[in-house]
Design an enzyme around this catalytic site. Structure first.
Site, short mmCIF file in Angstrom:
data_model
loop_
_atom_site.label_atom_id
_atom_site.label_comp_id
_atom_site.label_asym_id
_atom_site.label_seq_id
_atom_site.Cartn_x
_atom_site.Cartn_y
_atom_site.Cartn_z
N ASP A 93 0.82 -1.22 0.00
CA ASP A 93 0.00 0.00 0.00
C ASP A 93 0.85 1.27 0.00
O ASP A 93 0.64 2.17 0.84
CB ASP A 93 -0.92 0.01 1.23
CG ASP A 93 -1.73 -1.26 1.38
OD1 ASP A 93 -2.15 -1.82 0.35
OD2 ASP A 93 -1.95 -1.69 2.53
N GLU A 119 -11.44 -0.30 -3.82
CA GLU A 119 -10.74 0.34 -2.68
C GLU A 119 -9.52 1.07 -3.22
O GLU A 119 -9.36 1.24 -4.42
CB GLU A 119 -10.33 -0.72 -1.65
CG GLU A 119 -9.44 -1.82 -2.23
CD GLU A 119 -9.18 -2.97 -1.27
OE1 GLU A 119 -9.83 -3.07 -0.22
OE2 GLU A 119 -8.31 -3.81 -1.59
O1 FUB Z 1 -3.21 -3.78 3.13
C1 FUB Z 1 -4.51 -3.96 3.65
C2 FUB Z 1 -5.53 -3.67 2.59
O2 FUB Z 1 -5.28 -4.46 1.42
C3 FUB Z 1 -5.51 -2.25 2.07
O3 FUB Z 1 -6.10 -1.35 2.93
C4 FUB Z 1 -6.19 -2.44 0.77
O4 FUB Z 1 -6.09 -1.35 -0.09
C5 FUB Z 1 -5.49 -3.68 0.26
O5 FUB Z 1 -4.25 -3.37 -0.30
#
Ligand code: FUB
Length: 447
Positions: free
Chosen positions: A35, A205
């Site tokens: 991320d 997301e």
């Molecule tokens: O790393 C945890 C979660 O997985 C993140 O918040 C999302 O965007 C995905 O990458």
């Protein structure tokens, strides 16, 4: 290895012998990072704010802390150390973990670090956006609580974009819903209410906003089963409405995808993660590749490379460092210091469970952050050592193959905190593959 002079006093320098002259992907290998949110701050360096996948993996629930990495050339990255751990979040979920994708913004002399974290054991229904602040970009962060008045859905993956007129906008969302809103001058409260971001297609997301040539871009991960891609939309306004533009990152091989976009020294880049080192979707690694635009502002599909690119600038070099050769170590549990046909003695036997090598009386100078560079060799695709400093278990450190277990030409590094003076002990414990260690080099930060 010979002890060379005094401890390093540079904040950003890298010992000369370790400076890399060619890139690679993943770009950060010693620990698992995911991320990445990349920003160029006024000091001219580029910073990556990343989340940390914990090894051995279980799921995203174990993610415990954030590390920052900084660079002048996009190839040599300084591990600035951990900036926030779930145990530092007083309002957070009692069980900890769930420190998911963060971002950082700068305004009025202060760095604001935004991170999603549940406030209760029922993690899925208690997400909040926490804020920690510091007057420095990569250390000294203190949690300030969470942004009040938000909620009602998966509030993850905050992104904060500060426009040219200094107005700041926050975006977040998961579970197919993305919202955006303007932050007040205080950077910790929302002006009015958050708005649904309209016009995005297949949003999942990982929202990220940036501006180029007066056009606003919103990038995000889509819902492709087991292999999310990155899509984007554009607008003439920071909060939309958005016009969907397409897919610009095809699957990386990892079930999640998450990226940020930044311009550095005249070229745009995509910062993202894959699972190439581990082969495991919860052990991800940050990658960097060029991001190119067409004349009309649309984004070309990113070419995912293994080789990355050449350094884009000069990396500050530390003029002094202290090396602790294997011969100075104390071994046990089956490990031993052996003289090989190569020049220097190395620690062998670290493949045995519980085998260790301890370096005592490490000089911590006046105390604070120090990067520990581990000199290693292994023929295993991926060996590891566990790093313990003064009784604190830091992390498993990755040591990808160097092609030889005698010549220790590999470097793995991690930033820890040392006590002032020389009452510091660094312990490397094996049991994670056949790995030889020829010593450590220590680089103290100038705090
Ligand atoms: O790393 C945890 C979660 O997985 C993140 O918040 C999302 O965007 C995905 O990458």
């Amino acid at each position: 290895m010979i002890r060379e002079g005094k401890l390093i006093l540079s904040t950003q320098g890298i010992p000369k012998a370790f400076v890399k002259h060619a890139g690679q992907n993943p770009a950060i290998t010693s620990i698992y990072t995911a991320d990445p949110s990349a920003h160029v701050w006024d000091d001219g360096r580029i910073y990556i704010y990343a989340s940390h996948d914990v090894d051995p993996p279980r799921g995203c629930d174990l993610m415990d802390a954030y590390h920052v990495f900084s660079s002048d050339d996009l190839v040599n990255w300084v591990d600035e150390g951990e900036i926030l751990h779930s145990r530092d979040v007083k309002w957070g979920r009692p069980e900890g973990g769930f420190m998911w994708a963060p971002d950082c913004a700068y305004k009025n002399g202060m760095y604001y670090f935004y991170y999603p974290h549940p406030s209760g054991s029922d993690w899925n229904d208690t997400w909040k956006i926490g804020v920690a602040t510091s007057d420095k970009p990569a250390s000294g962060f203190t949690d300030q609580g969470y942004i009040e008045g938000l909620g009602g859905f998966a509030m993850i993956d905050p992104c904060v974009f500060v426009d040219e007129d200094d107005r700041a906008y926050m975006y977040y969302g998961g579970g197919s819903k993305c919202q955006g809103g303007e932050l007040n001058e205080d950077m910790v409260s929302i002006k009015g209410t958050m708005l649904d971001m309209t016009g995005l297609e297949d949003f999942h997301e990982a929202a990220w906003a940036f501006k180029r040539n007066g056009l606003y871009y919103l990038t995000y991960a889509d819902n492709l089963e087991g292999n999310n891609r990155m899509r984007y939309a554009t607008s003439d306004h920071p909060l939309g409405p958005w016009t969907y533009r397409g897919i610009f990152l095809e699957p990386t091989g990892c079930s999640t995808t998450h990226g940020s976009v930044a311009e550095y020294k005249g070229q745009w880049y995509l910062f993202y993660h894959n699972q190439d080192i581990s082969g495991h979707g919860n052990l991800r690694s940050v990658c960097i590749d060029k991001l190119n635009f067409n004349e009309d502002g649309t984004i070309q599909t990113v070419v995912q490379t293994k080789e990355g690119f050449k350094p884009v600038g000069e990396t500050p070099v530390s003029e002094a460092s202290v090396s602790y050769p294997a011969a100075d170590g104390f071994t046990g549990g089956g490990a031993a210091i052996v003289q090989t046909t190569a020049a220097e003695p190395v620690v062998r036997g670290l493949e045995a469970k519980g085998a260790y090598c301890e370096f005592r009386q490490i000089d911590g100078g006046s105390g604070g952050r120090a990067t520990i560079y581990i000199h290693y060799g292994t023929t295993e695709a991926l060996a590891k050592v566990s790093l313990d400093v003064n009784g604190h278990d830091y992390s498993l450190i990755n040591a990808p193959s160097t092609g030889s277990a005698e010549l220790c030409q590999g470097i793995a590094y991690f930033t820890v905190r040392l006590k002032p003076g020389s009452d510091n002990t660094v312990k490397l414990t094996g049991g994670h593959g056949d790995i030889a260690v020829s010593g450590l080099t220590l680089s103290l930060f100038n705090e």
